[in-house]
Design a protein around this motif. Structure first.
Motif, short mmCIF file in Angstrom:
data_model
loop_
_atom_site.label_atom_id
_atom_site.label_comp_id
_atom_site.label_asym_id
_atom_site.label_seq_id
_atom_site.Cartn_x
_atom_site.Cartn_y
_atom_site.Cartn_z
N PRO A 233 0.93 -1.17 0.04
CA PRO A 233 -0.03 0.07 -0.14
C PRO A 233 0.83 1.31 -0.04
O PRO A 233 1.78 1.31 0.47
CB PRO A 233 -0.86 -0.23 1.51
N GLY A 234 0.37 2.28 -0.84
CA GLY A 234 1.11 3.54 -0.92
C GLY A 234 1.70 3.83 -2.37
O GLY A 234 1.83 3.04 -2.97
N PRO A 235 2.21 5.01 -2.22
CA PRO A 235 2.76 5.37 -3.84
C PRO A 235 4.03 4.60 -4.12
O PRO A 235 4.73 4.47 -3.03
CB PRO A 235 3.00 6.82 -3.84
N ASN A 236 4.15 4.03 -5.25
CA ASN A 236 5.66 3.38 -5.69
C ASN A 236 6.44 4.57 -5.90
O ASN A 236 6.41 5.18 -6.78
CB ASN A 236 5.30 2.31 -6.59
N PRO A 237 7.62 4.27 -5.25
CA PRO A 237 8.61 5.34 -5.55
C PRO A 237 8.97 5.37 -7.58
O PRO A 237 9.41 6.35 -7.87
CB PRO A 237 10.02 4.99 -4.97
N ASP A 238 8.83 4.22 -7.88
CA ASP A 238 9.18 4.12 -9.24
C ASP A 238 8.08 4.91 -10.26
O ASP A 238 8.43 5.14 -11.38
CB ASP A 238 9.11 2.76 -9.84
N LEU A 239 7.03 5.35 -9.65
CA LEU A 239 6.34 6.25 -10.23
C LEU A 239 6.38 7.66 -9.76
O LEU A 239 6.52 8.77 -10.15
CB LEU A 239 4.80 5.84 -10.36
N GLU A 240 6.53 7.89 -8.36
CA GLU A 240 6.44 9.12 -7.55
C GLU A 240 7.63 9.85 -8.09
O GLU A 240 7.62 10.91 -8.05
CB GLU A 240 6.49 8.77 -6.13
N LEU A 241 8.89 9.16 -8.02
CA LEU A 241 10.02 10.14 -8.17
C LEU A 241 10.35 10.38 -9.46
O LEU A 241 10.65 11.52 -9.84
CB LEU A 241 11.36 9.02 -7.70
N PRO A 242 10.13 9.50 -10.60
CA PRO A 242 10.21 9.89 -11.94
C PRO A 242 9.04 10.92 -12.19
O PRO A 242 9.47 11.92 -13.07
CB PRO A 242 9.93 8.88 -12.84
N LEU A 243 7.74 11.10 -11.75
CA LEU A 243 7.12 12.19 -11.95
C LEU A 243 7.45 13.45 -11.37
O LEU A 243 7.59 14.71 -11.96
CB LEU A 243 5.55 11.90 -11.39
#
Length: 462
Positions: A184-194
């Motif tokens: 659960p929660g935002p995956n860094p592999d989407l969060e950080l590239p965004l």
């Protein structure tokens, strides 16, 4: 979904699927619970992306499935996995390697279930969902507002090199990473590239589209990004350099600059914090705890443990004396294999950084926690050592030149040399080497001498 479909899934179908999944799941490269028996399954969600009653098929069933493995420590004993199951009356010969099994009972008795990502028709359906944002049951598909429109009709192929996740390449234009073990929660592999895309950082492919679920808990499930066709990863380039007897120092220096650029962009977009005495003591205690657990799991570590622990004690002591360090969001699992150098039309030496998920075995909350940038530096320094150790004869001078050039490149772009914080750098290198020892002992015993050589070197620094 039709009334027949709604009565068939999700509850009615799982008992008939369970015997097949008991056999199939542990054989998958991305399954984290290998070596521990599966006691059962429970559904988190089930969505028919393509109706299962469209005989002769294919149908496509999306599952979030919690796997019960009591022999694992919490929360791994209840890991959640994403499955995309194809359903057909008869499996065509070209899909035979994707077979999971034949259902002999339940609402789909007589049908065949298989890994849906290997079916081009089903892979195309997933892309179509990403092209047209919206919700389907608990799933939500979204797309970048600034990225160009995604063309349809792109041929799909699975990327066989994946391990902890699965990827589909569409027409050599896009790559879709599907997260298998989800938390659960935002995956860094989407969060950080965004975040890096907002900062205008060109070193990381910007997400084009993604899909998630918000019920019963938020999970990031997949990210579509540009596919860097013709690129080669830094690990293979480093091995080529070693095999040819060439220097890799220029490439290492460029990678140092790229790492610093990414860190600067992340620090500008996301909050930074200071690690003062309490946080530093917690950091040192966590490293010490991992060392003690590793020494129990791998007896070869035990003679080194007291001297390795001194590296962690050193940063705790500095924290007690008032030393603090800046922490920010970082890559979290940086090594040569997470970098790509452009080829073909982009054969200009342009380096990119990929795979911001962090170490998948660690809890998501830990992976999203701000950390000193030197953690990423330590990971790359260990990677140079790994590359040098895989070559025969071992070439320690090659690794040392790469380590020096990388730190110099970082300093050129950042203004601060990571070697100026020797205690923190040594602690993170030691922590990484301890992690490597456990990994190799469990998965690749023949490689154990590689991190053990680093353990010997790091212990001698006491």
């Amino acid at each position: 979904m039709s009334e027949a479909a709604s009565t068939r899934t999700p509850v009615a179908l799982l008992p008939s699927l369970a015997p097949l999944l008991h056999s199939w799941l542990p054989r998958q490269r991305w399954f984290a619970g290998k070596g521990h028996p599966v006691a059962g399954f429970s559904l988190v969600s089930a969505t028919e992306l393509l109706p299962l009653d469209s005989a002769p098929g294919p149908g496509l069933l999306h599952l979030l499935l919690r796997v019960q493995q009591p022999g694992l420590p919490a929360p791994s004993a209840q890991d959640c996995y994403q499955l995309l199951l194809g359903v057909r009356t008869t499996l065509p010969p070209h899909l035979a390697p994707a077979l999971i099994g034949h259902l002999t009972e339940g609402p789909l008795a007589g049908r065949t279930v298989y890994e849906g990502l290997h079916d081009p028709r089903l892979a195309d359906l997933i892309l179509e969902r990403l092209r047209t944002p919206g919700a389907l049951g608990p799933l939500r598909f979204d797309r970048s507002e600034v990225a160009p429109a995604i063309p349809g009709g792109l041929a799909a192929r699975p990327l066989e090199a994946e391990q902890s996740n699965s990827s589909l390449v569409y027409g050599d234009a896009y790559i879709l990473k599907l997260f298998r073990r989800v938390q659960p929660g935002p995956n860094p592999d989407l969060e950080l590239p965004l975040a890096l895309a907002r900062a205008g950082c060109s070193r990381v492919p910007a997400p084009v589209a993604w899909y998630e679920t918000t019920a019963p808990e938020p999970y990031t499930l997949g990210v579509l990004q540009p596919f860097l066709r013709g690129s080669r990863d830094g690990w293979l380039l480093a091995l080529d350099s070693l095999a040819g007897g060439h220097s890799f120092a220029d490439e290492a220096r460029a990678l140092g600059r790229v790492t610093a650029e990414v860190h600067t962009a992340l620090a500008g977009e996301l909050p930074t914090v200071m690690l003062t005495r309490p946080q530093t003591e917690h950091l040192a205690a966590a490293m010490t705890q991992r060392l003690e657990a590793a020494a129990q799991a791998v007896p070869a570590l035990q003679p080194y443990a007291p001297r390795l622990r001194a590296a962690f004690d050193a940063i705790a002591t500095l924290g007690m004396r008032g030393r603090s360090w800046r922490a920010q969001r970082v890559h979290g699992d940086l090594h040569l294999g997470q970098t790509l150098r452009g080829g073909g039309a982009r054969g200009d030496g342009h380096w990119s950084v990929i795979d911001f998920e962090g170490e998948p075995a660690r809890p998501l909350g830990e992976r999203r926690r701000p950390q000193p940038p030197v953690r990423d530096v330590a990971g790359m320094l260990r990677s140079f050592d790994y590359a040098a150790r895989t070559h025969r004869p071992w070439n320690p001078a090659w690794a040392e030149r790469c380590r020096t050039a990388y730190c110099e490149g970082y300093a050129e772009a950042d203004g601060a040399d990571p070697r100026a914080e020797p205690e923190l750098l040594r602690a993170y290198e030691t922590d990484k080497a301890v992690y490597e020892v456990v990994y190799e002992a469990r998965h690749r015993p023949d490689w154990l001498p590689v991190p053990m050589a680093a353990i010997d070197r790091l212990a001698a620094l006491t």
